[in-house]
Scaffold this motif. Structure first.
Motif, PDB file in Angstrom:
ATOM      1  N   ARG A   1     -49.491  27.007 -42.356  1.00  0.00           N
ATOM      2  CA  ARG A   1     -49.367  28.059 -43.377  1.00  0.00           C
ATOM      3  C   ARG A   1     -50.022  29.352 -42.883  1.00  0.00           C
ATOM      4  O   ARG A   1     -49.476  30.443 -43.046  1.00  0.00           O
TER       5      ARG A   1
ATOM      6  N   ALA B   1     -48.125  32.793 -42.075  1.00  0.00           N
ATOM      7  CA  ALA B   1     -48.462  33.949 -42.925  1.00  0.00           C
ATOM      8  C   ALA B   1     -48.659  35.187 -42.059  1.00  0.00           C
ATOM      9  O   ALA B   1     -48.146  36.267 -42.367  1.00  0.00           O
TER      10      ALA B   1
ATOM     11  N   VAL C   1     -46.052  41.895 -43.204  1.00  0.00           N
ATOM     12  CA  VAL C   1     -45.570  43.277 -43.158  1.00  0.00           C
ATOM     13  C   VAL C   1     -46.794  44.133 -43.421  1.00  0.00           C
ATOM     14  O   VAL C   1     -47.560  43.858 -44.340  1.00  0.00           O
TER      15      VAL C   1
ATOM     16  N   LEU D   1     -54.997  36.778 -43.244  1.00  0.00           N
ATOM     17  CA  LEU D   1     -53.717  36.124 -43.545  1.00  0.00           C
ATOM     18  C   LEU D   1     -53.659  34.742 -42.892  1.00  0.00           C
ATOM     19  O   LEU D   1     -53.218  33.773 -43.510  1.00  0.00           O
TER      20      LEU D   1
ATOM     21  N   GLU E   1     -46.491  26.615 -50.760  1.00  0.00           N
ATOM     22  CA  GLU E   1     -45.765  27.404 -51.750  1.00  0.00           C
ATOM     23  C   GLU E   1     -44.307  27.494 -51.285  1.00  0.00           C
ATOM     24  O   GLU E   1     -44.031  27.423 -50.078  1.00  0.00           O
ATOM     25  N   PRO E   2     -43.369  27.669 -52.212  1.00  0.00           N
ATOM     26  CA  PRO E   2     -41.962  27.774 -51.804  1.00  0.00           C
ATOM     27  C   PRO E   2     -41.742  28.817 -50.709  1.00  0.00           C
ATOM     28  O   PRO E   2     -41.010  28.591 -49.747  1.00  0.00           O
ATOM     29  N   LYS E   3     -42.419  29.959 -50.836  1.00  0.00           N
ATOM     30  CA  LYS E   3     -42.289  31.014 -49.827  1.00  0.00           C
ATOM     31  C   LYS E   3     -42.719  30.512 -48.456  1.00  0.00           C
ATOM     32  O   LYS E   3     -42.083  30.802 -47.434  1.00  0.00           O
ATOM     33  N   GLU E   4     -43.789  29.751 -48.439  1.00  0.00           N
ATOM     34  CA  GLU E   4     -44.306  29.230 -47.172  1.00  0.00           C
ATOM     35  C   GLU E   4     -43.349  28.206 -46.577  1.00  0.00           C
ATOM     36  O   GLU E   4     -43.138  28.156 -45.363  1.00  0.00           O
TER      37      GLU E   4
ATOM     38  N   ARG F   1     -40.469  29.972 -44.982  1.00  0.00           N
ATOM     39  CA  ARG F   1     -40.865  30.504 -43.678  1.00  0.00           C
ATOM     40  C   ARG F   1     -40.771  29.430 -42.606  1.00  0.00           C
ATOM     41  O   ARG F   1     -40.304  29.684 -41.488  1.00  0.00           O
TER      42      ARG F   1
ATOM     43  N   ILE G   1     -55.987  43.651 -47.673  1.00  0.00           N
ATOM     44  CA  ILE G   1     -54.579  43.270 -47.543  1.00  0.00           C
ATOM     45  C   ILE G   1     -54.154  42.273 -48.620  1.00  0.00           C
ATOM     46  O   ILE G   1     -52.979  42.218 -48.983  1.00  0.00           O
ATOM     47  N   LEU G   2     -55.100  41.507 -49.154  1.00  0.00           N
ATOM     48  CA  LEU G   2     -54.740  40.531 -50.187  1.00  0.00           C
ATOM     49  C   LEU G   2     -54.117  41.240 -51.388  1.00  0.00           C
ATOM     50  O   LEU G   2     -53.133  40.777 -51.955  1.00  0.00           O
TER      51      LEU G   2
ATOM     52  N   GLU H   1     -50.627  43.291 -50.029  1.00  0.00           N
ATOM     53  CA  GLU H   1     -49.516  42.597 -49.386  1.00  0.00           C
ATOM     54  C   GLU H   1     -48.238  42.549 -50.236  1.00  0.00           C
ATOM     55  O   GLU H   1     -47.139  42.765 -49.704  1.00  0.00           O
TER      56      GLU H   1
ATOM     57  N   TRP I   1     -46.620  45.822 -49.663  1.00  0.00           N
ATOM     58  CA  TRP I   1     -46.178  46.000 -48.275  1.00  0.00           C
ATOM     59  C   TRP I   1     -44.930  45.188 -47.978  1.00  0.00           C
ATOM     60  O   TRP I   1     -44.066  45.641 -47.223  1.00  0.00           O
ATOM     61  N   GLU I   2     -44.840  43.997 -48.552  1.00  0.00           N
ATOM     62  CA  GLU I   2     -43.657  43.133 -48.359  1.00  0.00           C
ATOM     63  C   GLU I   2     -42.353  43.889 -48.579  1.00  0.00           C
ATOM     64  O   GLU I   2     -41.330  43.582 -47.983  1.00  0.00           O
TER      65      GLU I   2
ATOM     66  N   TYR J   1     -42.213  47.279 -48.442  1.00  0.00           N
ATOM     67  CA  TYR J   1     -42.365  48.611 -47.851  1.00  0.00           C
ATOM     68  C   TYR J   1     -42.813  49.665 -48.861  1.00  0.00           C
ATOM     69  O   TYR J   1     -42.338  50.804 -48.859  1.00  0.00           O
TER      70      TYR J   1
ATOM     71  N   GLU K   1     -44.911  33.105 -56.782  1.00  0.00           N
ATOM     72  CA  GLU K   1     -45.075  31.758 -56.258  1.00  0.00           C
ATOM     73  C   GLU K   1     -45.784  30.924 -57.328  1.00  0.00           C
ATOM     74  O   GLU K   1     -46.539  31.475 -58.137  1.00  0.00           O
ATOM     75  N   PRO K   2     -45.590  29.624 -57.338  1.00  0.00           N
ATOM     76  CA  PRO K   2     -46.269  28.770 -58.334  1.00  0.00           C
ATOM     77  C   PRO K   2     -47.782  29.023 -58.382  1.00  0.00           C
ATOM     78  O   PRO K   2     -48.361  29.108 -59.462  1.00  0.00           O
ATOM     79  N   LYS K   3     -48.386  29.164 -57.213  1.00  0.00           N
ATOM     80  CA  LYS K   3     -49.831  29.412 -57.155  1.00  0.00           C
ATOM     81  C   LYS K   3     -50.189  30.699 -57.884  1.00  0.00           C
ATOM     82  O   LYS K   3     -51.193  30.773 -58.609  1.00  0.00           O
TER      83      LYS K   3
END
Lengths: 611, 611
Positions: free
Chosen positions: A445, A449, A454, A467, A574-577, A580, B466-467, B470, B473-474, B476, B574-576
């Motif tokens: 993960r 990440a 980005v 990250l 997570e689904p996003k992870e 990826r 960045i947390l 982000e 940024w994802e 832009y 995301e679920p989290k």
């Protein structure tokens, strides 16, 4: 610990007393601040037995200390066992740096106003010396340096150390053929000259071996894994001077030098010739890689010495389009070799293959690639608890066998005509435990990440490091090293100035991650005595988008080797992870499968199929 | 742009020519480097019409420039319209800082070797002056400073400016009652004395108003929103000296001073008395907040001036247990007032409430809290496009009405006996567009990601920024400001040294986020001409866990105000992230509902119910 080390330290301590030296530093450094050094310079291990790549021995009249970083804590403990040398774990709280230690040591000794530190002045860098001086100044003490290039080596001679500590020779230098010249030599020189004008200086002096090779499109073989030659480069408005050893000067090099107006000088006459080229001049040089002795030569001859690099670090770090094309191509070939290895491994019966045999197989697969020119570092092939040692060295006669029920970590890379590679994969042998899966999933993960980040132009490594680290921090775990390093083009596997780290000082901490830069992305979890997990992809920074908010950057992977899905716990992603991971696995198949045999391709299909 | 500004700049330019000054800096600064200043010092707006809180005017003989930051680009464009003043957008690429601009301006003028910069020396800080000097040195030029505290103000007098620019008075100082004293004055003084011994200095001089108040447990009313008094504090091994204006010295203060051996001195005699206390001494002081003139007084009198803060910034930033308890309690009361506001707003018919009326309602609700002592900054009440201006100022006679179909942003805070608050919420009036929901969801994801961060001790704001950023940024997007600032205890709403930012220099960039520190967490999306979204929780740093990997830290929120679920797009989380939101909403209900009326409580239940 062998008694020979104790004997040598005792002799050294005796000499310190004789010469009124308080502490002597033995640091495995060469005269160029190289990360890897040739055997000639590796005298530290001959004094204490610690064989890790980063370690500094400090010997006092009655005491001795070894500083090393988190990669080597476990190994150093083992190797120092039985000695009186105290292990100083760099980066741990309450552990001072050498200079802090020294300054603190004398802070309260009111009767002692001046401390004498001995070292090999041609291997102690000007920058490091200044830092020691500053630390002493802060506690109101003077420090004197006692330079002696022979003191330590003479002890080795007396006590019958191996021949390698006394032989210092260069191999022949080769000139890169035009198709492999990543940048034009004339442009490189011109950019230095432009920088000299900008800072109103006369001469740029480079002691960094990889920089010297890069600037002039030449390569050597003087340091294992690093295609560099012992050298200095000096650029002024009129001259380009290359100092190399006589035995390195081939006819090809001489002809090339003539063609590009490069003066060749003898490396062994560097100090004398330096005087000739710099007397009364303003010289720009990096204090981090210039020896204290060379700095002394400059100042004694009335050169004004200015710290700077004339932009060469960035010139080297930001790869050209041509380099990127070559590198991308080589990384796919290298990735295919690693895939072939894991296919081979999957066919072996657990309990039959040693770490060493595995490393040999990997190395042999790299050798089959026509462009290969050897390894970029000593292959780390580590099973189970050995993998918890970040830079474990696999020894033929003392290594583990890959049994069922634990993980196997392979960190390896090659030197090629067209690039330098580095990749790490961890796989399970047999069935993993739930804990292994949890930890592996976290590492993957983190790696993905960072790979998918980005970020705005202007970000430095410190901005991005979290990250990769966050999945570990979430559960109060951390890896005690940086997340990523730069990588050279047909050069050193570790290259600055950029880095992905939590903290960073100086130029490494402040360099923006820029399009064309290459960084590694290698989070990990290391459980001492149990196992270690590291995953490492190499990333290329590219521009993603420019709009009214600014310029946004992203990474694209150069490495295409599958992630071991047996170690993935999908529920912890997570689904996003997960997406990826699926996308990455797909891209691995697409990029690498054309280079595989039918059997290997079928295996890769299964490995990368996430359904 | 009103012609009076042009007139004043013309007069100033005339005077520059007369006095042979090249450029004159007008910066709205007071003598203490205060972020907010009292009207007396706000002369910059009287020269150019720009009313933002951060702006520096640079007037040359023929030209004029205004520097301001991203919060004010839109506002500055509006307010400078019709003038010849060039807007310098700080932070944008290719926009130099003032010192870079000045140095570059003269770099190529080979016949001009020395440049004269005019300013009010008692309001130009030593640190800023040094930076200008360094910038000129780099291009091989000298710079001379022409200090004149009257030049600019005299022009205002001549041209009939408002009285406020000529009145400089203090209010009475109050002493904090024991239950509100966050730290013990004697311990504060002792920690400074310990620091003086450590750096081998005699005197610590503080010009920072909030620090002066904090150290001595006193508060003033000299700057709107900031409970500070014009003052200097001087600590030596024997003395504690407080310089304040005569009219600020109450009998209570005098008795308190006597009790704690504090010498009271007249602020108006600061320079003369400074000589008395520091001649021949080693003085530690912060160059960032010491005026160039005060520094001159010190050096003229043979004081050795050393840059440093004797640890007071961290002393102030790391809240004590007592402070934390008081602050937590006040934040819940303040959160309840904000909840009451949004309940009230939910009952109003769209199109009937102006931004100004909304701000008045919010301010009135804070006033109802017994501990309230006013606002911590001017309430930002901004609808639609106005919310895209980060620090929009709501004007009674020129403000928008809260209509259906756009968002409303409320950024506000209070001063209390027990703490200083700051909170931002954005809600929709009527129905949101899909784009608004997407953007709002991103901002909330960012805020909650930082709020839920787990990180290692040693992290600085740059590691964490960045947390929050982000999710923007994802896609832009970026917000052109930091993510978080420190907050004082019953003091300034912006307090150093810690900050959550992408980049940072000096102490602000290097301060570790430590347990006991308070930071804001306020990501945003600002679409010029359309709308702005900002969400801001205040976070307290706490220790999460200590193990063999080190010490791990986390944040807990101090702010408990619901997130507008009508603006949330659950599919984009995301679920989290969704769980984080649900947990936060639940905690809001738990913490705040006991302080609400039945009706308000029912409303809050619905607002925080995520099913």
């Amino acid at each position: 610990m062998a008694t020979i080390y104790k004997t040598r330290i005792n002799i050294l301590q005796h000499k310190l007393k004789e010469r009124n030296i308080d502490y002597f530093i033995i640091s495995d450094a060469d005269s160029h601040h190289s990360e890897y050094v040739c055997d000639y310079y590796k005298i530290r291990s001959a004094f204490c037995g610690f064989t890790g790549s980063n370690g500094t021995l400090l010997v006092g009249r009655e005491d001795a200390y070894l500083w090393t970083d988190g990669r080597y804590f476990i190994q150093a403990e083992k190797e120092l066992k039985g000695s009186d040398i105290i292990l100083m774990r760099m980066g741990e709280k309450s552990v001072p740096t050498i200079r802090e230690f020294l300054a603190k040591r004398y802070e309260t000794e009111s009767e002692k106003m001046s401390v004498t530190i001995g070292c090999d002045g041609s291997c102690m860098m000007k920058g490091a010396m200044d830092e020691i001086r500053d630390a002493f100044a802060k506690v109101g003490k003077n420090v004197q340096f006692y330079y002696d290039s022979n003191l330590a080596r003479d002890i080795l001679k007396e006590t019958g150390a191996q021949e390698k500590y006394f032989q210092f020779k260069s191999s022949k230098i080769r000139v890169l053929p035009e198709p492999l010249q990543g940048k034009c030599i004339d442009n490189n020189i011109q950019s230095i000259r432009d920088a000299l004008i900008k800072v109103r200086a006369d001469v740029f002096l480079s002691a960094k071996l990889d920089t010297n090779m890069y600037l002039l499109n030449i390569r050597g073989e003087d340091i294992t894994y690093n295609p560099v030659a012992f050298s200095y480069v000096l650029v002024s408005d009129k001259n380009v001077v290359l100092f190399v050893k006589e035995e390195a000067m081939t006819d090809e090099l001489k002809a090339y030098a003539k063609q590009h107006n490069i003066r060749l000088e003898n490396y062994n006459c560097f100090e004398k010739k330096l005087t000739f080229y710099t007397t009364g001049k303003t010289v720009v040089t990096e204090f981090q890689s210039l020896s204290a002795k060379a700095h002394e030569v400059l100042t004694v001859n009335n050169a004004e010495v200015v710290e700077g690099d004339c932009g060469v670090a960035l010139l080297q770090a930001i790869k050209s389009k041509k380099e990127i094309e070559l590198i991308k191509n080589i990384y796919i070939k290298d990735s295919a070799a690693v895939c072939k290895f894991f296919y081979w491994l999957s066919r072996q019966t657990p309990g039959t293959i040693t770490e060493y045999a595995a490393a040999c197989k990997m190395d042999a697969l790299r050798k089959e690639i026509p462009e290969n020119r050897g390894l970029s570092f000593n292959t780390i092939s580590a099973y189970g608890a050995n993998a918890a040692m970040m830079h474990y060295e696999t020894k033929e006669n003392d290594c583990a066998t890959l049994e069922n029920g634990n993980v196997f970590l392979l960190d390896s890379g090659g030197q090629y005509d067209g690039g330098t590679t580095d990749v790490t994969r961890t796989v399970v042998i047999g069935e993993p435990t739930e804990e292994m899966k949890q930890n592996f999933t976290r590492v993957v993960r983190g790696m993905l990440a960072l790979q998918n980040a980005v970020f705005m132009k202007g970000c430095i490594g410190m901005n991005l490091d979290i990250l990769a680290r966050e999945p570990m921090w979430e559960v109060y775990m951390d890896y005690k090293c940086g997340t990523g390093h730069g990588i050279g083009y047909m050069l050193n596997v570790h290259e600055g100035p950029q880095a992905i780290r939590m903290r960073g000082s100086g130029i490494a901490g402040q360099t923006e991650i820029a399009p064309g830069m290459i960084v590694s992305d290698e989070p990990g979890i290391y459980l001492e005595g149990k196992y270690g997990i590291r995953m490492e992809n190499i990333l290329l920074c590219e521009e993603a988008c420019e709009n009214h908010d600014g310029i946004f950057l992203k990474f694209v992977p150069l490495t295409y080797v599958p992630v071991d899905m047996r170690l993935i716990n999908k529920e912890e992603m997570e689904p996003k992870e997960w997406i990826r991971l699926v996308c990455y696995q797909q891209s691995v198949y697409e990029k690498v499968s054309p280079l595989l045999s039918d059997e290997e391709r079928r295996w890769l299909k299964k490995e990368t199929d996430c359904q």
